[in-house]
Design a protein around this motif. Structure first.
Motif, PDB file in Angstrom:
ATOM      1  N   SER A  47       0.828  -1.208   0.000  1.00 19.89           N
ATOM      2  CA  SER A  47       0.000   0.000   0.000  1.00 19.89           C
ATOM      3  C   SER A  47       0.859   1.253   0.000  1.00 19.89           C
ATOM      4  O   SER A  47       0.593   2.212  -0.744  1.00 19.89           O
ATOM      5  CB  SER A  47      -0.931  -0.013   1.218  1.00 19.89           C
ATOM      6  OG  SER A  47      -1.787  -1.127   1.190  1.00 19.89           O
ATOM      7  N   GLY A  48       1.898   1.253   0.816  1.00 18.92           N
ATOM      8  CA  GLY A  48       2.792   2.412   0.822  1.00 18.92           C
ATOM      9  C   GLY A  48       3.532   2.583  -0.486  1.00 18.92           C
ATOM     10  O   GLY A  48       3.737   3.709  -0.956  1.00 18.92           O
ATOM     11  N   ASP A  49       3.944   1.491  -1.089  1.00 16.46           N
ATOM     12  CA  ASP A  49       4.643   1.586  -2.373  1.00 16.46           C
ATOM     13  C   ASP A  49       3.713   2.095  -3.471  1.00 16.46           C
ATOM     14  O   ASP A  49       4.140   2.865  -4.334  1.00 16.46           O
ATOM     15  CB  ASP A  49       5.201   0.208  -2.742  1.00 16.46           C
ATOM     16  CG  ASP A  49       6.049   0.260  -3.995  1.00 16.46           C
ATOM     17  OD1 ASP A  49       7.086   0.946  -3.996  1.00 16.46           O
ATOM     18  OD2 ASP A  49       5.661  -0.376  -4.984  1.00 16.46           O
ATOM     19  N   GLY A  64      13.838   5.887  -9.986  1.00 16.02           N
ATOM     20  CA  GLY A  64      12.794   5.903  -8.962  1.00 16.02           C
ATOM     21  C   GLY A  64      12.348   4.511  -8.570  1.00 16.02           C
ATOM     22  O   GLY A  64      12.065   4.237  -7.392  1.00 16.02           O
ATOM     23  N   TRP A  65      12.291   3.618  -9.541  1.00 14.60           N
ATOM     24  CA  TRP A  65      11.947   2.226  -9.241  1.00 14.60           C
ATOM     25  C   TRP A  65      13.011   1.599  -8.334  1.00 14.60           C
ATOM     26  O   TRP A  65      12.684   0.920  -7.349  1.00 14.60           O
ATOM     27  CB  TRP A  65      11.815   1.471 -10.544  1.00 14.60           C
ATOM     28  CG  TRP A  65      11.279   0.066 -10.399  1.00 14.60           C
ATOM     29  CD1 TRP A  65      10.988  -0.579  -9.239  1.00 14.60           C
ATOM     30  CD2 TRP A  65      10.979  -0.847 -11.452  1.00 14.60           C
ATOM     31  NE1 TRP A  65      10.522  -1.833  -9.483  1.00 14.60           N
ATOM     32  CE2 TRP A  65      10.503  -2.030 -10.841  1.00 14.60           C
ATOM     33  CE3 TRP A  65      11.064  -0.778 -12.838  1.00 14.60           C
ATOM     34  CZ2 TRP A  65      10.122  -3.136 -11.588  1.00 14.60           C
ATOM     35  CZ3 TRP A  65      10.678  -1.883 -13.578  1.00 14.60           C
ATOM     36  CH2 TRP A  65      10.215  -3.055 -12.962  1.00 14.60           C
ATOM     37  N   ALA A  66      14.274   1.826  -8.636  1.00 17.06           N
ATOM     38  CA  ALA A  66      15.340   1.262  -7.817  1.00 17.06           C
ATOM     39  C   ALA A  66      15.302   1.824  -6.396  1.00 17.06           C
ATOM     40  O   ALA A  66      15.553   1.106  -5.418  1.00 17.06           O
ATOM     41  CB  ALA A  66      16.691   1.539  -8.472  1.00 17.06           C
ATOM     42  N   GLU A  71      14.218   0.797  -0.552  1.00 16.66           N
ATOM     43  CA  GLU A  71      13.506   1.126   0.683  1.00 16.66           C
ATOM     44  C   GLU A  71      12.709  -0.064   1.213  1.00 16.66           C
ATOM     45  O   GLU A  71      12.631  -0.289   2.418  1.00 16.66           O
ATOM     46  CB  GLU A  71      12.578   2.303   0.438  1.00 16.66           C
ATOM     47  CG  GLU A  71      11.859   2.794   1.686  1.00 16.66           C
ATOM     48  CD  GLU A  71      10.977   3.987   1.401  1.00 16.66           C
ATOM     49  OE1 GLU A  71      10.238   4.399   2.310  1.00 16.66           O
ATOM     50  OE2 GLU A  71      11.029   4.508   0.263  1.00 16.66           O
ATOM     51  N   LEU A  72      12.147  -0.872   0.311  1.00 16.29           N
ATOM     52  CA  LEU A  72      11.370  -2.020   0.748  1.00 16.29           C
ATOM     53  C   LEU A  72      12.249  -3.206   1.133  1.00 16.29           C
ATOM     54  O   LEU A  72      11.821  -4.061   1.917  1.00 16.29           O
ATOM     55  CB  LEU A  72      10.411  -2.459  -0.369  1.00 16.29           C
ATOM     56  CG  LEU A  72       9.271  -1.507  -0.704  1.00 16.29           C
ATOM     57  CD1 LEU A  72       8.479  -2.024  -1.894  1.00 16.29           C
ATOM     58  CD2 LEU A  72       8.351  -1.326   0.496  1.00 16.29           C
ATOM     59  N   THR A  73      13.458  -3.274   0.585  1.00 17.09           N
ATOM     60  CA  THR A  73      14.334  -4.413   0.888  1.00 17.09           C
ATOM     61  C   THR A  73      14.669  -4.470   2.363  1.00 17.09           C
ATOM     62  O   THR A  73      14.712  -5.558   2.966  1.00 17.09           O
ATOM     63  CB  THR A  73      15.611  -4.314   0.049  1.00 17.09           C
ATOM     64  OG1 THR A  73      15.265  -4.342  -1.343  1.00 17.09           O
ATOM     65  CG2 THR A  73      16.544  -5.471   0.351  1.00 17.09           C
ATOM     66  N   ALA A  74      14.881  -3.316   2.983  1.00 14.20           N
ATOM     67  CA  ALA A  74      15.211  -3.291   4.417  1.00 14.20           C
ATOM     68  C   ALA A  74      14.047  -3.762   5.280  1.00 14.20           C
ATOM     69  O   ALA A  74      14.254  -4.252   6.396  1.00 14.20           O
ATOM     70  CB  ALA A  74      15.627  -1.884   4.816  1.00 14.20           C
ATOM     71  N   LYS A  75      12.821  -3.659   4.794  1.00 14.95           N
ATOM     72  CA  LYS A  75      11.648  -4.044   5.574  1.00 14.95           C
ATOM     73  C   LYS A  75      11.143  -5.441   5.236  1.00 14.95           C
ATOM     74  O   LYS A  75      10.229  -5.928   5.894  1.00 14.95           O
ATOM     75  CB  LYS A  75      10.520  -3.044   5.339  1.00 14.95           C
ATOM     76  CG  LYS A  75      10.894  -1.609   5.691  1.00 14.95           C
ATOM     77  CD  LYS A  75       9.769  -0.653   5.351  1.00 14.95           C
ATOM     78  CE  LYS A  75      10.166   0.788   5.634  1.00 14.95           C
ATOM     79  NZ  LYS A  75       9.075   1.744   5.274  1.00 14.95           N
ATOM     80  N   SER A  76      11.706  -6.073   4.204  1.00 18.75           N
ATOM     81  CA  SER A  76      11.262  -7.415   3.835  1.00 18.75           C
ATOM     82  C   SER A  76      12.453  -8.233   3.362  1.00 18.75           C
ATOM     83  O   SER A  76      13.177  -8.787   4.177  1.00 18.75           O
ATOM     84  CB  SER A  76      10.182  -7.336   2.748  1.00 18.75           C
ATOM     85  OG  SER A  76      10.643  -6.597   1.631  1.00 18.75           O
ATOM     86  N   SER A  77      12.671  -8.297   2.071  1.00 20.48           N
ATOM     87  CA  SER A  77      13.830  -8.939   1.463  1.00 20.48           C
ATOM     88  C   SER A  77      13.926  -8.439   0.034  1.00 20.48           C
ATOM     89  O   SER A  77      13.021  -7.772  -0.472  1.00 20.48           O
ATOM     90  CB  SER A  77      13.715 -10.469   1.501  1.00 20.48           C
ATOM     91  OG  SER A  77      12.669 -10.909   0.670  1.00 20.48           O
ATOM     92  N   ALA A  78      15.039  -8.742  -0.625  1.00 23.53           N
ATOM     93  CA  ALA A  78      15.234  -8.241  -1.980  1.00 23.53           C
ATOM     94  C   ALA A  78      14.181  -8.828  -2.930  1.00 23.53           C
ATOM     95  O   ALA A  78      13.637  -8.127  -3.785  1.00 23.53           O
ATOM     96  CB  ALA A  78      16.644  -8.581  -2.469  1.00 23.53           C
ATOM     97  N   ARG A  79      13.882 -10.121  -2.779  1.00 22.65           N
ATOM     98  CA  ARG A  79      12.912 -10.741  -3.691  1.00 22.65           C
ATOM     99  C   ARG A  79      11.486 -10.284  -3.392  1.00 22.65           C
ATOM    100  O   ARG A  79      10.701 -10.061  -4.307  1.00 22.65           O
ATOM    101  CB  ARG A  79      13.019 -12.259  -3.602  1.00 22.65           C
ATOM    102  CG  ARG A  79      14.295 -12.807  -4.251  1.00 22.65           C
ATOM    103  CD  ARG A  79      14.258 -14.323  -4.349  1.00 22.65           C
ATOM    104  NE  ARG A  79      15.371 -14.811  -5.143  1.00 22.65           N
ATOM    105  CZ  ARG A  79      16.595 -15.058  -4.669  1.00 22.65           C
ATOM    106  NH1 ARG A  79      16.859 -14.824  -3.376  1.00 22.65           N
ATOM    107  NH2 ARG A  79      17.557 -15.501  -5.450  1.00 22.65           N
ATOM    108  N   TRP A  80      11.144 -10.154  -2.123  1.00 23.87           N
ATOM    109  CA  TRP A  80       9.824  -9.616  -1.809  1.00 23.87           C
ATOM    110  C   TRP A  80       9.688  -8.191  -2.327  1.00 23.87           C
ATOM    111  O   TRP A  80       8.632  -7.802  -2.850  1.00 23.87           O
ATOM    112  CB  TRP A  80       9.581  -9.642  -0.298  1.00 23.87           C
ATOM    113  CG  TRP A  80       9.114 -10.942   0.262  1.00 23.87           C
ATOM    114  CD1 TRP A  80       9.722 -11.670   1.243  1.00 23.87           C
ATOM    115  CD2 TRP A  80       7.951 -11.671  -0.102  1.00 23.87           C
ATOM    116  NE1 TRP A  80       9.015 -12.815   1.515  1.00 23.87           N
ATOM    117  CE2 TRP A  80       7.903 -12.831   0.689  1.00 23.87           C
ATOM    118  CE3 TRP A  80       6.932 -11.474  -1.043  1.00 23.87           C
ATOM    119  CZ2 TRP A  80       6.896 -13.780   0.600  1.00 23.87           C
ATOM    120  CZ3 TRP A  80       5.918 -12.407  -1.133  1.00 23.87           C
ATOM    121  CH2 TRP A  80       5.896 -13.541  -0.334  1.00 23.87           C
TER     122      TRP A  80
END
Length: 555
Positions: A47-49, A64-66, A71-80
């Motif tokens: 939702s935030g993304d 911008g995509w990168a 930002e999301l990798t730190a909260k989940s994982s690179a693949r997620w």
């Protein structure tokens, strides 16, 4: 009479490019709690993304995509993070395409209303001059003038959003969000609505990756059916297996296309997985999907080499008739009924059942192609086009043209049956004009839809819909060449005579299968029955003396 519009060329529909299969997960309470916690956490990140992607608008680029992915990798994982950002981009692009379609619809409605407002009250339409009909009364004219201003205000708002790259998306669905304000009408309590809202906003979807073990590192399903999930970093304490993974007690067994799925994961080819929660039934489901290799489209001539089954799609049934390569209807017309009332699951099952019977009929009659109309009712359900015929507008709006075509193409590909689409112009009118009455008999009633199926099949085969063209200019024979609606000179048996109606054993059923009585005896001497009477001496003379006369006695 106005000029007929140019007909589009018939073509073979390409086969499906992807496959999706689903199986139920019989999870325990512990597994359900873990799946819900992981899904809610990843859903909040999605939702935030989506909000961040919407703020970027048209300024979004690879950098911008990168940045969003880091930002999301730190909260989940690179693949997620990769799965979430890709799903966000696809959702934004889908909303953008829907916005473009809405823009086109608004502009079409505005032009239609303006054209009718410019006409006098009660004026009739003139197709030759391209003039629309006028409104029936002054009150209707006034109401449409007010609607015109409303449509223009909507158009200005949507055009401003389009120019700014701003889309309006609701994760979980706009309809479910509006249901929150009408719980009594929907028959839901606040708790049930909350559970459904949470289930729709969860994110448990992972893209596959070729070369990795079993084709997916994030959500992995082994050949034995064991399902495991790579947990996000904040939820690593829930792991019950090494490397931060959680292994479910439930196993997965894909019965439909199971062998194809096992062959794919055995070669470590990419398979995408999605886990859903159906709160109404209290069930969890796992869906596997992958892309197929592009298959060359079958040439039109090869698809129609054994004839075609013409199909006319209607609100409650499919009318089908098999045609040979010369465009002649063979056998009896077929009708496959379905009921489009009730729930979405019921309607989908009805459509699949009707299409299955259609495919079985096509295989039995020996045809290798099905001809359908390329229908599109997205712009044909407005009141400006069909007036006050509310029943017809409702029929068009609920007619599942896209679902029927998509289902038919997918199911026909498994049966090695090609699907040919033709231009839908004038098929019902010309089919009824040229085929309905000639094929009708006292024992067989031909409907307008049956005749339309013949017109569709003949158009797919490249034949004109009418049964016979005008004779050559000199005389009625074929001195100037055979008629375009007849078989060509290279067709075997084209000059054969029609067998007589009495060309069957007495007492048998006629070749058409309808007439039961025997042929009547003609009232002439030649038609009278004959009995040959011989004496013993005459039989001996007949054998001893060739050419001896035989006495014939008529009774």
């Amino acid at each position: 009479m106005g000029a007929l519009r140019e007909l589009a060329v018939s073509f073979v529909v390409p086969g499906p490019s992807g496959v999706a299969i689903r199986d139920r997960l019989r999870v325990s309470q512990t597994d359900a709690a873990v799946l819900a916690e992981v899904g809610v956490h990843l859903g909040s990140l999605a939702s935030g993304d989506l909000a961040e992607r919407s703020r970027q608008g048209l300024a979004h680029d690879v950098a911008g995509w990168a940045g969003r992915k880091r930002e999301l990798t730190a909260k989940s994982s690179a693949r997620w993070a990769g799965s979430i950002t890709k799903a966000t981009n696809d959702q934004w692009a889908l909303a953008r395409r829907g916005q473009a379609a809405y823009l086109g619809w608004l502009r079409g409605q505005i032009s239609s209303v303006e054209a009718r407002l410019a006409r006098p009250l009660g004026a009739k339409a003139d197709k030759r001059e391209g003039l629309a009909r006028g409104y029936a009364s002054r009150g209707e004219w006034h109401a449409k003038a007010r609607r015109l201003h409303t449509l223009k205000d909507r158009l200005a708002t949507v055009e401003a959003d389009w120019a700014a790259g701003r889309v309006r998306v609701v994760r979980g669905g706009k309809r479910l969000a509006n249901t929150r304000h009408h719980l009594a009408v929907a028959g839901l309590s606040e708790q049930l609505w909350r559970e459904r809202w949470q289930a729709e906003r969860m994110f448990l979807s992972a893209d596959g990756e070729s070369g990795k073990r079993f084709g997916n590192e994030t959500i992995r399903i082994t050949d034995s059916g064991q399902l495991s999930i790579k947990l996000p970093a904040p939820l690593a304490h829930l792991a019950n297996a090494p490397h931060g993974r959680y292994v479910l007690d439930a196993t997965v067994r894909f019965r439909h296309r199971g062998q194809e799925w096992r062959d794919r994961i055995a070669a470590n080819r990419a398979v995408a997985y999605r886990i859903d929660h159906d709160t109404a039934r209290g069930r969890w489901y796992a869906t596997a999907s992958w892309q197929r290799a592009a298959v060359p489209v079958l040439p039109l001539e090869a698809a129609l080499a054994r004839g075609v089954a013409g199909v006319d799609m209607n609100d409650d049934h499919l009318a089908a008739w098999r045609l040979d390569v010369h465009g002649n209807p063979v056998g009896e017309p077929q009708r496959f009924f379905y009921d489009l009332t009730g729930s979405a699951e019921h309607r989908d099952a009805q459509i699949r059942h009707a299409l299955s019977r259609l495919l079985h009929y096509t295989r039995r009659c020996g045809a290798a192609a099905i001809a359908i109309e390329d229908l599109d009712f997205t712009n044909g359900t407005s009141r400006e086009q069909h007036g006050r015929n509310k029943r017809f507008r409702r029929l068009l709006s609920r007619f599942p043209t896209a679902k029927l075509k998509a289902r038919l193409v997918s199911m026909a590909a498994e049966q090695d049956i090609a699907v040919v689409t033709v231009d839908p112009a004038y098929t019902s009118r010309w089919g009824a004009q040229h085929w309905q009455k000639p094929l009708a008999t006292p024992a067989r009633k031909i409907s307008r839809h049956d005749a339309a199926s013949i017109a569709i099949g003949r158009r797919a085969l490249g034949h004109p819909i009418r049964r016979r063209t005008a004779p050559p200019p000199q005389h009625q024979s074929d001195g100037a060449g055979h008629r375009t609606a007849q078989a060509g000179p290279d067709t075997r048996g084209r000059d054969g005579i029609r067998p007589p109606a009495t060309d069957h054993a007495p007492g048998d059923v006629s070749p058409s299968g309808k007439r039961k009585r025997r042929p009547s005896t003609p009232n002439t001497v030649r038609g009278a029955p004959v009995q040959l009477v011989f004496t013993d001496q005459e039989r001996l003379d007949a054998f001893r003396k060739p050419g001896a006369a035989l006495w014939v006695t008529r009774i």
